[in-house]
Write a protein that holds these residues in place. Structure first.
Motif, PDB file in Angstrom:
ATOM      1  N   VAL A 207      48.986  36.896  57.492  1.00  0.00           N
ATOM      2  CA  VAL A 207      49.362  35.478  57.495  1.00  0.00           C
ATOM      3  C   VAL A 207      48.273  34.616  58.147  1.00  0.00           C
ATOM      4  CG1 VAL A 207      51.179  33.846  58.146  1.00  0.00           C
ATOM      5  CG2 VAL A 207      51.761  36.213  57.663  1.00  0.00           C
ATOM      6  N   GLY A 208      47.383  35.254  58.892  1.00  0.00           N
ATOM      7  CA  GLY A 208      46.332  34.508  59.578  1.00  0.00           C
ATOM      8  C   GLY A 208      46.816  33.806  60.826  1.00  0.00           C
ATOM      9  N   LEU A 209      47.661  34.492  61.610  1.00  0.00           N
ATOM     10  CA  LEU A 209      48.240  33.865  62.801  1.00  0.00           C
ATOM     11  C   LEU A 209      47.209  33.547  63.877  1.00  0.00           C
ATOM     12  CD1 LEU A 209      51.580  35.847  63.299  1.00  0.00           C
ATOM     13  CD2 LEU A 209      51.180  33.715  62.068  1.00  0.00           C
ATOM     14  N   ASN A 210      46.020  34.162  63.762  1.00  0.00           N
ATOM     15  CA  ASN A 210      44.979  33.865  64.742  1.00  0.00           C
ATOM     16  C   ASN A 210      44.287  32.534  64.460  1.00  0.00           C
ATOM     17  OD1 ASN A 210      43.848  34.797  62.405  1.00  0.00           O
ATOM     18  ND2 ASN A 210      42.362  36.159  63.375  1.00  0.00           N
ATOM     19  N   GLN A 211      44.726  31.854  63.387  1.00  0.00           N
ATOM     20  CA  GLN A 211      44.206  30.531  63.063  1.00  0.00           C
ATOM     21  C   GLN A 211      45.198  29.469  63.531  1.00  0.00           C
ATOM     22  OE1 GLN A 211      43.048  30.214  58.901  1.00  0.00           O
ATOM     23  NE2 GLN A 211      42.745  32.436  58.793  1.00  0.00           N
ATOM     24  N   SER A 212      44.680  28.344  64.004  1.00  0.00           N
ATOM     25  CA  SER A 212      45.534  27.276  64.523  1.00  0.00           C
ATOM     26  C   SER A 212      46.496  26.767  63.456  1.00  0.00           C
ATOM     27  CB  SER A 212      44.673  26.111  65.023  1.00  0.00           C
ATOM     28  OG  SER A 212      43.858  26.526  66.093  1.00  0.00           O
ATOM     29  N   GLY A 213      47.774  26.606  63.853  1.00  0.00           N
ATOM     30  CA  GLY A 213      48.763  26.014  62.974  1.00  0.00           C
ATOM     31  C   GLY A 213      49.371  26.942  61.944  1.00  0.00           C
ATOM     32  N   LYS A 214      49.015  28.233  61.964  1.00  0.00           N
ATOM     33  CA  LYS A 214      49.537  29.175  60.969  1.00  0.00           C
ATOM     34  C   LYS A 214      50.901  29.729  61.364  1.00  0.00           C
ATOM     35  CE  LYS A 214      46.324  29.353  57.787  1.00  0.00           C
ATOM     36  NZ  LYS A 214      46.614  29.071  56.352  1.00  0.00           N
ATOM     37  N   GLY A 215      51.197  29.733  62.659  1.00  0.00           N
ATOM     38  CA  GLY A 215      52.482  30.261  63.108  1.00  0.00           C
ATOM     39  C   GLY A 215      52.332  31.099  64.362  1.00  0.00           C
ATOM     40  N   ILE A 216      53.441  31.666  64.809  1.00  0.00           N
ATOM     41  CA  ILE A 216      53.436  32.523  65.996  1.00  0.00           C
ATOM     42  C   ILE A 216      54.328  33.734  65.750  1.00  0.00           C
ATOM     43  CG2 ILE A 216      53.062  30.586  67.579  1.00  0.00           C
ATOM     44  CD1 ILE A 216      56.031  30.818  68.353  1.00  0.00           C
ATOM     45  N   ALA A 217      54.120  34.758  66.550  1.00  0.00           N
ATOM     46  CA  ALA A 217      54.971  35.949  66.487  1.00  0.00           C
ATOM     47  C   ALA A 217      55.110  36.510  67.892  1.00  0.00           C
ATOM     48  CB  ALA A 217      54.373  36.989  65.549  1.00  0.00           C
TER      49      ALA A 217
END
Length: 241
Positions: A207-217
């Protein structure tokens, strides 16, 4: 007076229209009440498409909070009523709650005796120490299927999607000066702790969560699990080989 903080949350995920009898069973077993949320999701045993058209299975998610003393009998009642020990009927898991507010009527009762399950109920909650985690992923609407696909490739059994809304510091949308709250999707992934790191990494990469605004887990440790007997049996076999 202080609140009795020995509370647990039991999360049950079943097919649509199956929640009401489980809530009734939980109340009869000692629960004060329950909350039903509507969701969608799929597991490895559910077909994901028909003639090339994606299928989204509607689910109901039940949140039940109760004292630890009565949680076992509540779980037993839910499992028996929903036949969760049968494949494809649903899953459930308990989470220890660090602190609870809004339940002032549930104060410590010194006269309340601990209520435990009898020997005939021992098969409902496996005795084996099989630790599970719950991965909670929050992403923009339309990204949940990508989360599930990534988790399945890493060894997860499936996932449940809840719809929500919210905004982060990187989301400042408005229309005619009226703030817009972006729609979100929350994905719940139940996973054995040995696979948690791998699945979490797969979700982050997919999902690319390490990119800003992509989401969190984030990960929550789960106490007990029901409804995935085939997974638990496989894990037990591997540990005894």
């Amino acid at each position: 007076m202080s609140l009795n903080r020995s509370q647990q949350l039991f999360v049950t995920i079943v097919k649509k229209h199956h929640a009401k009898p489980l809530v009734k069973a939980a109340k009869n077993a000692g629960a004060e009440g329950a909350t039903i949320l509507y969701a969608k999701g799929s597991g490895i045993h559910e077909k994901k498409s028909f003639i090339g058209i994606p299928i989204e299975f509607e689910k109901e998610l039940i949140l039940t909070i109760a004292k630890k003393q009565v949680m076992d009998q509540i779980v037993h009642a839910i499992v028996q009523t929903g036949k969760l020990n049968e494949s494809g009927k649903g899953i459930g898991f308990t989470i220890d709650l660090k602190k609870v507010t809004g339940i002032a009527h549930l104060l410590d009762d010194p006269e309340e005796a601990d209520q435990v399950m009898g020997e005939e109920d021992e098969d409902i909650m496996p005795k084996e120490d099989i630790p599970f985690d719950l991965i909670v992923t929050i992403v923009k609407k339309g990204s949940a299927n990508q989360v599930i696909d990534s988790s399945l490739e890493a060894g997860a059994e499936g996932g449940t999607i809840l719809n929500g809304r919210g905004s982060g510091i990187h989301e400042k949308a408005s229309l005619l000066n009226i703030p817009i709250e972006p729609e979100k999707e929350v994905v719940l992934t139940l996973i054995h702790q040995k696979k948690t790191k791998e699945v979490l990494q797969a979700i982050e990469t997919g999902v690319g969560l390490n990119q800003s605004g992509k989401g969190i887990a984030f990960v929550i440790e789960v106490d007990k699990v029901v409804g995935i007997n085939h997974v638990i049996e496989e894990l037990i076999e591997k540990t005894t080989e």
